[in-house]
Design an enzyme around this catalytic site. Structure first.
Site, PDB file in Angstrom:
ATOM      1  N   GLU A   1       0.812  -1.208   0.000  1.00  0.00           N
ATOM      2  CA  GLU A   1       0.000   0.000   0.000  1.00  0.00           C
ATOM      3  C   GLU A   1       0.853   1.269   0.000  1.00  0.00           C
ATOM      4  OE1 GLU A   1      -3.580  -2.280   2.369  1.00  0.00           O
ATOM      5  OE2 GLU A   1      -2.205  -0.989   3.461  1.00  0.00           O
TER       6      GLU A   1
ATOM      7  N   ASP B   1     -12.269  -7.999   0.659  1.00  0.00           N
ATOM      8  CA  ASP B   1     -12.874  -9.308   0.981  1.00  0.00           C
ATOM      9  C   ASP B   1     -14.175  -9.074   1.725  1.00  0.00           C
ATOM     10  OD1 ASP B   1     -10.497  -8.757   3.152  1.00  0.00           O
ATOM     11  OD2 ASP B   1     -12.309  -9.511   4.098  1.00  0.00           O
TER      12      ASP B   1
HETATM   13  N1  ADE Z   1      -8.483  -5.935   6.295  1.00  0.00           N
HETATM   14  C1  ADE Z   1      -8.853  -6.457   5.111  1.00  0.00           C
HETATM   15  N2  ADE Z   1      -9.773  -7.442   5.267  1.00  0.00           N
HETATM   16  C2  ADE Z   1      -9.968  -7.549   6.606  1.00  0.00           C
HETATM   17  C3  ADE Z   1     -10.763  -8.397   7.397  1.00  0.00           C
HETATM   18  N3  ADE Z   1     -11.537  -9.327   6.846  1.00  0.00           N
HETATM   19  N4  ADE Z   1     -10.704  -8.244   8.745  1.00  0.00           N
HETATM   20  C4  ADE Z   1      -9.906  -7.297   9.309  1.00  0.00           C
HETATM   21  N5  ADE Z   1      -9.118  -6.482   8.597  1.00  0.00           N
HETATM   22  C5  ADE Z   1      -9.152  -6.595   7.257  1.00  0.00           C
END
Ligand code: ADE
Length: 260
Positions: free
Chosen positions: A12, A219
């Site tokens: 990032e 996600d």
């Molecule tokens: N950053 C990206 N995806 C995440 C998730 N599922 N839980 C916590 N931090 C995250």
């Protein structure tokens, strides 16, 4: 104006570091703080590492050693709002720590930070509007050229939306759809979960300095999250972070310039 730019993943921030002019590196507390200029703005860019403590330590160094005027945090997040899709961008209106619970003591409510008398840390309105403008500008402009059709199709990324809303932070990578549903019942306006933003927000609040947190949905916070996440970070989030940060620094430069 000097801005601290933080990311919780090397992908990032590495693209941003590659753009810095007059680069100087400072090693402090196990991190590398890269100082330079980009798009006419003085920056200190740092990979914070994961979690609230790492984020808070890093933000404190940016504020106390580098004297930055504010912090821009960019990273990825798991969707809590079921209408969000991979690649959508959430700009925080406010942030809270979903793993803070001192409510066994009757003085405190769930999520409340003891002795601060609050659970939510609102973003600075002006920095938030600059982030929203930057994300929209990137999505409507360079996004299609920077993230190829092939990558978008293979990862199921469509035309990203940019939204503003509540972000919840905790020291847990969420891979549990039931946990997210319960959290959203407690916080119906919740957009996404991540592991650093509210720690940066609390640190900036305590130093009375503006901040903005921008999260790209990587996600769904369910059992597919670890797979989605790694592919997404390397192929999509790295490019989107660079594009949005570039647009943000240009927006801030125009603002400083028009005030001068
Ligand atoms: N950053 C990206 N995806 C995440 C998730 N599922 N839980 C916590 N931090 C995250």
């Amino acid at each position: 104006m000097k801005i601290g730019i933080m990311g919780a993943m090397p992908e990032e921030v590495s693209g941003i570091v590659g753009q810095l002019e007059t680069l100087r590196m400072h090693r402090i507390g196990g991190r590398r703080y890269l100082e330079g200029t980009w798009n006419g703005i003085d920056l200190v860019v740092v990979f914070s590492r994961w979690g609230k403590v790492a984020a808070s330590v890093t933000a404190t160094v940016l504020l106390s050693r580098f004297d930055v005027d504010g912090i821009f945090f960019i990273g990825v997040a798991g969707a809590a709002d079921p209408t969000l899709r991979l690649g959508d961008v959430v700009v925080a209106t406010d942030l809270l720590q979903h793993d803070m619970d001192a409510s066994a003591i009757p003085l405190f409510s769930k999520f409340e930070i003891p002795l601060l008398g609050r659970s939510r840390f609102p973003s600075d309105a002006s920095w938030m509007s600059a982030s929203l403008a930057a994300a929209n500008h990137f999505i409507k402009g360079d996004f299609e050229a920077w993230v190829s059709d092939e990558v978008r199709t293979s990862l199921g990324v469509g035309n990203p939306r940019v939204v503003a809303g509540l972000i919840a932070t905790g020291d847990r990578f969420v891979t549990d759809a039931a946990f997210l549903r319960d959290l959203r019942k407690a916080l119906p306006d919740l957009r996404c979960v991540e592991m650093e933003g509210a720690a940066v927000a609390q640190t900036c609040f305590e130093f009375a300095v503006p901040f903005t947190v921008v999260r790209i949905i990587s996600d769904r916070g369910d059992d597919g999250a670890p797979v989605d996440f790694q592919n997404f970070v390397s192929k999509v989030a790295s490019r989107m972070s660079l594009g949005i940060a570039s647009s943000f620094t240009k927006t801030m430069f125009e603002r400083v310039d028009s005030d001068a």
